[in-house]
Design a protein around this motif. Structure first.
Motif, short mmCIF file in Angstrom:
data_model
loop_
_atom_site.label_atom_id
_atom_site.label_comp_id
_atom_site.label_asym_id
_atom_site.label_seq_id
_atom_site.Cartn_x
_atom_site.Cartn_y
_atom_site.Cartn_z
N TYR A 1 -3.16 17.32 -9.24
CA TYR A 1 -3.11 17.86 -7.88
C TYR A 1 -1.68 17.82 -7.37
N ALA A 2 -1.34 18.80 -6.54
CA ALA A 2 -0.01 18.86 -5.95
C ALA A 2 0.16 17.73 -4.94
N ILE A 3 1.40 17.31 -4.79
CA ILE A 3 1.71 16.32 -3.76
C ILE A 3 2.15 17.05 -2.51
N ASN A 4 1.93 16.44 -1.37
CA ASN A 4 2.30 17.08 -0.10
C ASN A 4 3.79 17.00 0.18
N ASN A 5 4.44 16.00 -0.36
CA ASN A 5 5.86 15.80 -0.08
C ASN A 5 6.59 15.71 -1.41
N ALA A 6 7.56 16.56 -1.63
CA ALA A 6 8.27 16.60 -2.91
C ALA A 6 9.08 15.33 -3.16
N ALA A 7 9.46 14.64 -2.11
CA ALA A 7 10.20 13.39 -2.24
C ALA A 7 9.45 12.31 -1.47
N PRO A 8 8.42 11.71 -2.10
CA PRO A 8 7.60 10.75 -1.37
C PRO A 8 8.39 9.56 -0.86
N LYS A 9 7.97 9.08 0.28
CA LYS A 9 8.61 7.91 0.86
C LYS A 9 8.13 6.66 0.14
N ASP A 10 8.78 5.56 0.40
CA ASP A 10 8.42 4.28 -0.19
C ASP A 10 6.95 3.97 0.07
N GLN A 11 6.24 3.58 -0.94
CA GLN A 11 4.83 3.18 -0.90
C GLN A 11 3.90 4.33 -0.54
N ALA A 12 4.33 5.56 -0.75
CA ALA A 12 3.48 6.73 -0.49
C ALA A 12 2.81 7.15 -1.79
N ILE A 13 1.61 7.65 -1.67
CA ILE A 13 0.87 8.11 -2.86
C ILE A 13 1.49 9.40 -3.35
N GLY A 14 1.70 9.50 -4.64
CA GLY A 14 2.28 10.70 -5.24
C GLY A 14 1.19 11.59 -5.83
N PHE A 15 1.38 12.03 -7.06
CA PHE A 15 0.41 12.90 -7.71
C PHE A 15 -0.93 12.19 -7.90
N LYS A 16 -1.97 13.00 -7.85
CA LYS A 16 -3.31 12.52 -8.17
C LYS A 16 -3.71 13.26 -9.44
N THR A 17 -4.15 12.52 -10.44
CA THR A 17 -4.50 13.11 -11.73
C THR A 17 -5.92 12.72 -12.10
N TYR A 18 -6.70 13.70 -12.54
CA TYR A 18 -8.05 13.41 -13.04
C TYR A 18 -8.07 13.73 -14.52
N ARG A 19 -8.51 12.77 -15.32
CA ARG A 19 -8.61 12.93 -16.77
C ARG A 19 -10.08 13.20 -17.11
N TYR A 20 -10.35 14.33 -17.76
CA TYR A 20 -11.72 14.73 -18.04
C TYR A 20 -12.30 14.11 -19.31
N ASN A 21 -11.46 13.74 -20.27
CA ASN A 21 -11.93 13.21 -21.56
C ASN A 21 -12.85 14.17 -22.28
N THR A 22 -12.64 15.45 -22.06
CA THR A 22 -13.39 16.48 -22.77
C THR A 22 -12.54 17.74 -22.81
N CYS A 23 -12.84 18.59 -23.77
CA CYS A 23 -12.18 19.88 -23.87
C CYS A 23 -13.18 21.02 -23.66
N ALA A 24 -14.41 20.66 -23.33
CA ALA A 24 -15.49 21.64 -23.25
C ALA A 24 -15.83 22.06 -21.83
N TYR A 25 -15.07 21.63 -20.84
CA TYR A 25 -15.35 21.93 -19.44
C TYR A 25 -15.09 23.41 -19.20
N LEU A 26 -16.13 24.17 -18.83
CA LEU A 26 -15.98 25.61 -18.68
C LEU A 26 -15.69 26.02 -17.24
N ASP A 27 -16.25 25.33 -16.29
CA ASP A 27 -16.08 25.69 -14.88
C ASP A 27 -14.66 25.36 -14.44
N PHE A 28 -14.35 25.69 -13.16
CA PHE A 28 -13.07 25.29 -12.60
C PHE A 28 -12.99 23.78 -12.64
N GLY A 29 -11.85 23.27 -12.81
CA GLY A 29 -11.67 21.81 -12.92
C GLY A 29 -10.33 21.52 -13.54
N PRO A 30 -10.29 21.41 -14.86
CA PRO A 30 -8.99 21.12 -15.48
C PRO A 30 -8.00 22.26 -15.23
#
Length: 144
Positions: free
Chosen positions: A108-137
């Protein structure tokens, strides 16, 4: 004597004019630098910049979770028309040869390209599959 006075007046006028021109040149250069700074700030907040950061994050994540040794590629997936298995199997690279999928991610995109101290950056979801057909990965982890 008249020539000397005239030469002095011309020299003084030329020096004053040159200083005025130099001042204007400096002002124009400063204005251009400020515009470039504003443009860079706007670019940093746009999806183009996030897209580059996402690609870097996807490549790093795919490399980190790659089982064993081998070439690793984070391939963008923009819609749910194909699974990552299908998408990777269509890819061929000169050194790696035909590729296959070993995982998929959504970064997922981050809202701020230069995050401040202790700010959450990228959010990543790992699917552990290659068979996901719908929107997602939005990235397929491909390798040889």
């Amino acid at each position: 004597m008249c020539r000397l006075v005239l030469s002095f007046i011309i020299l003084a006028f030329s020096t004053a004019l040159a200083a005025q021109v130099d001042g204007r040149v400096v002002a124009v250069q400063q204005a251009q630098i400020q515009k470039i700074d504003r443009d860079l700030e706007q670019l940093a907040s746009r999806n183009q910049f996030n897209g580059v950061l996402q690609q870097i994050q996807a490549q790093a994540t795919c490399t980190a979770i790659r089982p064993g040794i081998g070439w690793v590629f984070a391939v963008t997936r923009t819609n749910g028309a194909q699974t990552c298995d299908q998408l990777c199997s269509q890819q061929t690279e000169g050194q790696a040869g035909r590729l296959s999928c070993f995982n998929s991610l959504h970064i997922y995109a981050i809202n701020n390209a230069a995050p401040k101290d202790q700010a959450i950056g990228f959010k990543t979801y790992r699917y552990n599959t290659c068979a996901y057909l719908d929107f997602g990965p939005n990235y397929c982890c491909c390798g040889n």
